[in-house]
Design a protein around this motif. Sequence first.
Motif, PDB file in Angstrom:
ATOM      1  N   GLY B   9       0.863  -1.184   0.000  1.00 53.93           N
ATOM      2  CA  GLY B   9       0.000   0.000   0.000  1.00 53.93           C
ATOM      3  C   GLY B   9       0.893   1.224   0.000  1.00 53.93           C
ATOM      4  O   GLY B   9       2.085   1.128  -0.311  1.00 53.93           O
ATOM      5  N   GLN B  13      -0.214   3.608   5.620  1.00 59.32           N
ATOM      6  CA  GLN B  13      -1.417   2.791   5.776  1.00 59.32           C
ATOM      7  C   GLN B  13      -1.238   1.675   6.798  1.00 59.32           C
ATOM      8  O   GLN B  13      -2.149   0.922   7.067  1.00 59.32           O
ATOM      9  N   ASN B  74      -3.775  -0.114  -2.242  1.00 58.62           N
ATOM     10  CA  ASN B  74      -3.895   0.999  -3.176  1.00 58.62           C
ATOM     11  C   ASN B  74      -3.645   0.480  -4.592  1.00 58.62           C
ATOM     12  O   ASN B  74      -3.102  -0.603  -4.792  1.00 58.62           O
ATOM     13  N   THR B 115     -11.161   0.860   3.929  1.00 65.20           N
ATOM     14  CA  THR B 115     -10.997   2.245   4.388  1.00 65.20           C
ATOM     15  C   THR B 115     -12.341   2.831   4.802  1.00 65.20           C
ATOM     16  O   THR B 115     -12.445   3.521   5.818  1.00 65.20           O
ATOM     17  N   ASN B 128      -6.014  -1.153   7.773  1.00 66.40           N
ATOM     18  CA  ASN B 128      -5.128  -2.314   7.619  1.00 66.40           C
ATOM     19  C   ASN B 128      -5.634  -3.501   8.441  1.00 66.40           C
ATOM     20  O   ASN B 128      -5.547  -4.656   8.023  1.00 66.40           O
TER      21      ASN B 128
END
Lengths: 183, 177, 352
Positions: B9, B13, B74, B115, B128
Amino acid sequence: MPEIIYKKPHSLSDKPFHYCPGCSHGLVHRLVTEVIDELGIADNTIAVAPVGCAVTADEYFRVDTVQAAHGRAPAVATGIKRALPDRVVFTYQGDGDLAAIGTAETVHSAARGENITIIFINNTIYGMTGRWRQPLCRVRSRRPRPTDATRTRRAIRCIFAKCSRRSTARLISRAQPLTACRI
Amino acid sequence: MTNKIILAGFGGQGILFAGKLLAYAAMLEGKYLSWLPSYGPEMRGGTANCHVIISDVPIGSPIITSPDALIAMNAPSLDKFENELQPNGTEILDSSLIPRSSGRTDLSSVRVAATEIAEKMGKKGLANMVMLGAFLKKTGLFSIDSFKEAIKKLLSEKKQQLAEANINAVRAGFDAV
Amino acid sequence: MSEAVLMKGNEAIGEAAIRSGCRHFFGYPITPQTELSAYMAKKMPKIGGTFLQAESEIAAINMVYGAAAAGVRAMTSSSSPGISLKSEGISYIAAADLPCVIVNIMRAGPGLGGIQPAQSDYFQATRGGGHGDYHLLVLAPNSVQEMACLTAEAFNLSEEYRIPAMILGDGTLGQMMEPVDFSLVPEPVFAEKPWAANAMRGRGAQNVVKTLYLSPEELEATIIEREKKYDIVRDSLQRYEAKFIDDADIILCSYGITSRIVETAVRELRNEGIKAGIIRPISLWPFPEKIFKRVRPKAYLSVEMSTGQMIEDVKLACECKAPVYFTGRTGGIIPEPSEIIDKVREIHREVC
């Protein structure tokens, strides 16, 4: 019975000096060992002798001695003093050693406030290698602008001044050029 | 049985922490493990990652070239690792931040809005943990209980009060898939 | 794994050093060993030790020299370019027969190079980065557990033999985490140091730590004395790990992180029916020559993250009685098991 009013310091060995006639090393060696005797610290002192004519200072100073590489004596002394904080630790450095290759070590040991003593013999030359000039050498010049040597001295003096406000390192400068340098 | 997991990521994060948690849980269960972080330029480029190997036999190389699981938080991480996954591998993707899946038909793909879920719980930084919860559900690698233990042991004394929030986030991820 | 903790390789070195009685660490930040300095910065003040961030790597090694001369266990760490800077200081420490531990977490070079791991400092470590006739005891761990155990051994052996010791790791080992069981780490064994320059204090005679001998005869004599010590070290401190060598046709030699990849490759080769074996040197100096005298493969393959440095020692050790091949990557790239497997298959076709 004649009274002894002066004698060679006990901490100075009997070995004849190998230094050049007129060199200040002999005088300063006597002064340093005289002070060591007066303070009664010979048994508690460690000397650091870096490269230079006085690298063999262990033959004259009757104290435990560690030889150091050129310019690195304050770092070596830092290592010793941090290891054994209750000993007296001093370095004995020439000007090429302290103010050329060793500038960083000199400045930073002062900036950190290491509790060591630096004896600085400034005769403005690299004696051992044939009297080459070094950065603190006074050079006679007709030019109005500062020479490299003057700039160097000013820079180093400025840094020492800043450091000494915060540090306990003592610099004893013996600025006695025995050999005048000419262009 | 050897699990080779890559977590990836952007820096911040909590990718490395999540990887450490998996490693710790493995250690508590007496398994062999290794954890290797990326360092350097990757940290800046949005593909910070760590390689976690969990095994019943001593581990050779700690470097994973073909992972069997990818936890990506991501899009650049998916770009970087999607083709390295082994056939029959698993990708676990944060759907709040990654619009697509790899499209590979030989993988099982799990999308979890980690998220978003974490934001709803009031702490975006726990995304996470949500991802780990989804991973646990999908792979069954550890029980939630042994994970609870790992969280408590890994968090420093000062941060113990965060343990419950972390565990809840794991549970939320577990329940979301 | 009763007392296992999860730690980075760099941190494991720091913890092992502290447990070995090291209370003086002189460092400087450089990737990828900064965690070790950071660990010492955090722990040393709590135990009354010294952590000093020196003004340069050169100053740091000279501080180690001073502390070691004063008779304490001292340590520094750096990565490849920093070790280059320390070379002169290391030569002085070796010349003064002082014990200390120097850690090199290797990165890619030459020059500024990169920050990714490499093994291109083998020559620097074993052939002497500094000047003169000297050697270091060089130990190469390949796991976080070994980072801890070998650090503790390094302190003990360095003191026992009065030879500086180097731990040669790399960025991967330094950064990775594995469980470490500190109950397996050797206890410190402190040697007497009657030679230390720690102030006379009634001793009567002066101790001098020096490396200058202007008389060639005197200097030669000290070097020869040191060589006798090195002969003892060469004979008694060779360390290695060997697997599958009894029937091996091709023996792979590698150390550090590369050896982990080689082991993965060799297990797969064995599954394929290729008789590959492993010799993993743990001491790089002294190189474990003895084991090479006991094996009879058809070929050797040196696998390194460099352009080939350890291969020279492999050739010397086996006296080129079998062809010695090389494979590896450099610049910070870590070879994959498949590259090694392909190379072994190629060699197998040639020699078997």
